[in-house]
Write a protein that holds these residues in place. Structure first.
Motif, PDB file in Angstrom:
ATOM      1  N   VAL A   7       0.940  -1.145   0.164  1.00 32.14           N
ATOM      2  CA  VAL A   7      -0.156  -0.186   0.016  1.00 32.14           C
ATOM      3  C   VAL A   7       0.887   1.186  -0.050  1.00 32.14           C
ATOM      4  O   VAL A   7       1.632   1.560   0.957  1.00 32.14           O
ATOM      5  CB  VAL A   7      -1.163   0.068   1.193  1.00 32.14           C
ATOM      6  CG1 VAL A   7      -1.734   1.247   1.335  1.00 32.14           C
ATOM      7  CG2 VAL A   7      -1.904  -1.296   1.340  1.00 32.14           C
ATOM      8  N   THR A   8       0.835   1.955  -0.976  1.00 30.77           N
ATOM      9  CA  THR A   8       2.025   3.143  -1.212  1.00 30.77           C
ATOM     10  C   THR A   8       1.276   4.149  -0.435  1.00 30.77           C
ATOM     11  O   THR A   8      -0.147   4.173   0.144  1.00 30.77           O
ATOM     12  CB  THR A   8       1.817   3.443  -2.619  1.00 30.77           C
ATOM     13  OG1 THR A   8       0.542   4.001  -3.216  1.00 30.77           O
ATOM     14  CG2 THR A   8       2.402   2.685  -3.617  1.00 30.77           C
ATOM     15  N   ILE A  50      -2.549  -5.472  -9.325  1.00 29.59           N
ATOM     16  CA  ILE A  50      -2.582  -4.139  -9.834  1.00 29.59           C
ATOM     17  C   ILE A  50      -3.559  -3.417  -9.100  1.00 29.59           C
ATOM     18  O   ILE A  50      -4.708  -3.467  -8.914  1.00 29.59           O
ATOM     19  CB  ILE A  50      -3.018  -3.959 -11.331  1.00 29.59           C
ATOM     20  CG1 ILE A  50      -1.772  -4.949 -12.214  1.00 29.59           C
ATOM     21  CG2 ILE A  50      -2.956  -2.537 -11.967  1.00 29.59           C
ATOM     22  CD1 ILE A  50      -2.523  -4.925 -13.675  1.00 29.59           C
ATOM     23  N   PRO A  51      -3.050  -2.564  -8.149  1.00 29.32           N
ATOM     24  CA  PRO A  51      -3.891  -1.771  -7.207  1.00 29.32           C
ATOM     25  C   PRO A  51      -4.708  -0.492  -7.903  1.00 29.32           C
ATOM     26  O   PRO A  51      -4.282   0.133  -8.658  1.00 29.32           O
ATOM     27  CB  PRO A  51      -2.953  -1.278  -6.039  1.00 29.32           C
ATOM     28  CG  PRO A  51      -1.717  -1.058  -6.791  1.00 29.32           C
ATOM     29  CD  PRO A  51      -1.661  -2.105  -7.914  1.00 29.32           C
ATOM     30  N   HIS A  52      -5.841  -0.397  -7.146  1.00 30.23           N
ATOM     31  CA  HIS A  52      -6.565   0.920  -7.744  1.00 30.23           C
ATOM     32  C   HIS A  52      -7.669   1.190  -6.538  1.00 30.23           C
ATOM     33  O   HIS A  52      -8.191   0.132  -5.945  1.00 30.23           O
ATOM     34  CB  HIS A  52      -7.139   0.746  -9.211  1.00 30.23           C
ATOM     35  CG  HIS A  52      -8.533  -0.327  -9.088  1.00 30.23           C
ATOM     36  ND1 HIS A  52      -8.268  -1.535  -9.145  1.00 30.23           N
ATOM     37  CD2 HIS A  52      -9.951   0.149  -9.001  1.00 30.23           C
ATOM     38  CE1 HIS A  52      -9.441  -2.105  -9.512  1.00 30.23           C
ATOM     39  NE2 HIS A  52     -10.483  -1.275  -9.146  1.00 30.23           N
ATOM     40  N   GLY A 104     -12.179   2.125  -1.091  1.00 30.07           N
ATOM     41  CA  GLY A 104     -11.663   0.812  -0.713  1.00 30.07           C
ATOM     42  C   GLY A 104     -10.569   0.518  -1.825  1.00 30.07           C
ATOM     43  O   GLY A 104     -10.568   1.223  -2.997  1.00 30.07           O
ATOM     44  N   LEU A 105      -9.588  -0.211  -1.610  1.00 30.04           N
ATOM     45  CA  LEU A 105      -8.398  -0.501  -2.347  1.00 30.04           C
ATOM     46  C   LEU A 105      -8.795  -2.054  -2.793  1.00 30.04           C
ATOM     47  O   LEU A 105      -8.758  -3.163  -2.258  1.00 30.04           O
ATOM     48  CB  LEU A 105      -7.118  -0.407  -1.649  1.00 30.04           C
ATOM     49  CG  LEU A 105      -6.020  -1.059  -2.084  1.00 30.04           C
ATOM     50  CD1 LEU A 105      -5.684  -0.084  -3.420  1.00 30.04           C
ATOM     51  CD2 LEU A 105      -4.679  -0.787  -1.209  1.00 30.04           C
ATOM     52  N   TYR A 106      -8.511  -2.169  -4.163  1.00 27.41           N
ATOM     53  CA  TYR A 106      -8.729  -3.345  -4.853  1.00 27.41           C
ATOM     54  C   TYR A 106      -7.438  -3.880  -5.346  1.00 27.41           C
ATOM     55  O   TYR A 106      -6.731  -2.919  -6.116  1.00 27.41           O
ATOM     56  CB  TYR A 106      -9.643  -3.243  -6.158  1.00 27.41           C
ATOM     57  CG  TYR A 106     -11.213  -3.042  -5.573  1.00 27.41           C
ATOM     58  CD1 TYR A 106     -11.900  -4.419  -5.463  1.00 27.41           C
ATOM     59  CD2 TYR A 106     -11.693  -2.101  -5.267  1.00 27.41           C
ATOM     60  CE1 TYR A 106     -13.176  -4.369  -4.951  1.00 27.41           C
ATOM     61  CE2 TYR A 106     -13.074  -2.228  -5.023  1.00 27.41           C
ATOM     62  CZ  TYR A 106     -13.777  -3.188  -4.911  1.00 27.41           C
ATOM     63  OH  TYR A 106     -15.144  -3.085  -4.327  1.00 27.41           O
ATOM     64  N   PHE A 107      -6.943  -4.789  -5.507  1.00 29.62           N
ATOM     65  CA  PHE A 107      -5.690  -5.480  -6.075  1.00 29.62           C
ATOM     66  C   PHE A 107      -6.503  -6.328  -7.030  1.00 29.62           C
ATOM     67  O   PHE A 107      -6.781  -7.681  -6.760  1.00 29.62           O
ATOM     68  CB  PHE A 107      -4.905  -6.243  -5.202  1.00 29.62           C
ATOM     69  CG  PHE A 107      -4.412  -5.283  -3.847  1.00 29.62           C
ATOM     70  CD1 PHE A 107      -3.046  -4.681  -4.320  1.00 29.62           C
ATOM     71  CD2 PHE A 107      -4.895  -5.106  -2.818  1.00 29.62           C
ATOM     72  CE1 PHE A 107      -2.301  -3.888  -3.174  1.00 29.62           C
ATOM     73  CE2 PHE A 107      -4.185  -4.362  -2.001  1.00 29.62           C
ATOM     74  CZ  PHE A 107      -3.201  -3.623  -2.100  1.00 29.62           C
ATOM     75  N   GLY A 130      -3.035  -9.273 -12.598  1.00 28.25           N
ATOM     76  CA  GLY A 130      -2.811  -9.117 -13.912  1.00 28.25           C
ATOM     77  C   GLY A 130      -2.017 -10.299 -14.519  1.00 28.25           C
ATOM     78  O   GLY A 130      -0.932 -10.567 -13.929  1.00 28.25           O
ATOM     79  N   PRO A 131      -2.894 -11.123 -15.337  1.00 25.83           N
ATOM     80  CA  PRO A 131      -2.232 -12.371 -15.759  1.00 25.83           C
ATOM     81  C   PRO A 131      -0.840 -12.093 -16.583  1.00 25.83           C
ATOM     82  O   PRO A 131       0.185 -12.703 -16.554  1.00 25.83           O
ATOM     83  CB  PRO A 131      -3.169 -13.172 -16.555  1.00 25.83           C
ATOM     84  CG  PRO A 131      -4.097 -11.725 -16.928  1.00 25.83           C
ATOM     85  CD  PRO A 131      -4.015 -10.764 -15.829  1.00 25.83           C
ATOM     86  N   ASP A 132      -0.734 -11.151 -17.357  1.00 19.17           N
ATOM     87  CA  ASP A 132       0.578 -10.522 -18.260  1.00 19.17           C
ATOM     88  C   ASP A 132       1.495 -10.260 -17.282  1.00 19.17           C
ATOM     89  O   ASP A 132       3.011 -10.915 -17.308  1.00 19.17           O
ATOM     90  CB  ASP A 132       0.338  -9.928 -19.167  1.00 19.17           C
ATOM     91  CG  ASP A 132      -0.558 -10.335 -20.183  1.00 19.17           C
ATOM     92  OD1 ASP A 132      -0.798 -11.439 -20.389  1.00 19.17           O
ATOM     93  OD2 ASP A 132      -1.300  -9.457 -21.040  1.00 19.17           O
TER      94      ASP A 132
END
Length: 189
Positions: free
Chosen positions: A127-128, A154-156, A141-144, A147-149
């Motif tokens: 968590v930055t 990937i957080p947002h 809310g923070l979603y992770f 990312g399959p590639d």
């Protein structure tokens, strides 16, 4: 347990509009058993560690559209895919905050017949400072998302507007009660 497609840090939906939602971790995953007969999970919990601090999220709720308190979940060899919500206990833990730092999330299950809980999965997440500041905003809310590639989360941040306080809305509209099943007449002053 398979790699969760999504992990969420943030508040649970509050019971009343004036309350703040309890800290919650949510994840979606497939639980499966390598045993032909399957296994029964008596309980699950998440342990979240950051530096020297550790918090258990021991209230387990699972399901799809209808959520139920988790207990006695049968997991066969074909598996069961579900949403899993983990909340802090109803004590001083409600003051827990998701702060800046590196976290280790561990999912543990107590399997029927086993003496000790079994670690099903662990994940390191960060968590930055920017994300932590946005999490402090009401409804954030923070979603992770996996990312399959990139083979990393990937957080947002997603924010939902707070639910309106029905008593406050009723007062603004001049509605004072519904004891007779009809709204009161608006005041003329």
């Amino acid at each position: 347990m398979t790699q969760p497609t999504v992990i969420f840090f943030g508040p649970d939906a509050p019971r009343t509009p004036s309350e703040e939602g309890a800290p919650k971790i949510y994840l979606r995953t497939l639980l499966f058993s390598t045993s032909k007969r399957g296994r029964v999970i008596e309980s699950m919990h998440v342990t979240l560690s950051r530096n020297e601090a550790k918090q258990n999220f021991n209230i387990w709720v699972c399901g799809e559209s209808k959520l139920a308190r988790g207990s006695g979940l049968y997991v066969g060899e074909n598996g069961i895919s579900a949403n899993h919500h983990f909340l802090v206990p109803d004590d001083d833990s409600k003051s827990f905050r998701f702060r800046k730092g590196k976290y280790r999330l561990e999912v543990l299950a107590h399997i029927l017949g086993d003496k000790n809980p079994k670690r099903l999965h662990f994940q390191d997440l960060e968590v930055t400072a920017e994300l932590a500041a946005q999490l402090e905003e009401k409804g954030g809310g923070l979603y992770f998302d996996w990312g399959p590639d990139s083979e990393e989360y990937i957080p947002h941040i997603e924010s939902r507007p707070p639910s309106p306080d029905l008593a406050e809305v009723s007062a603004l509209l001049g509605l004072t009660g519904r004891s007779t099943g009809r709204a009161a007449k608006p005041r003329s002053d």
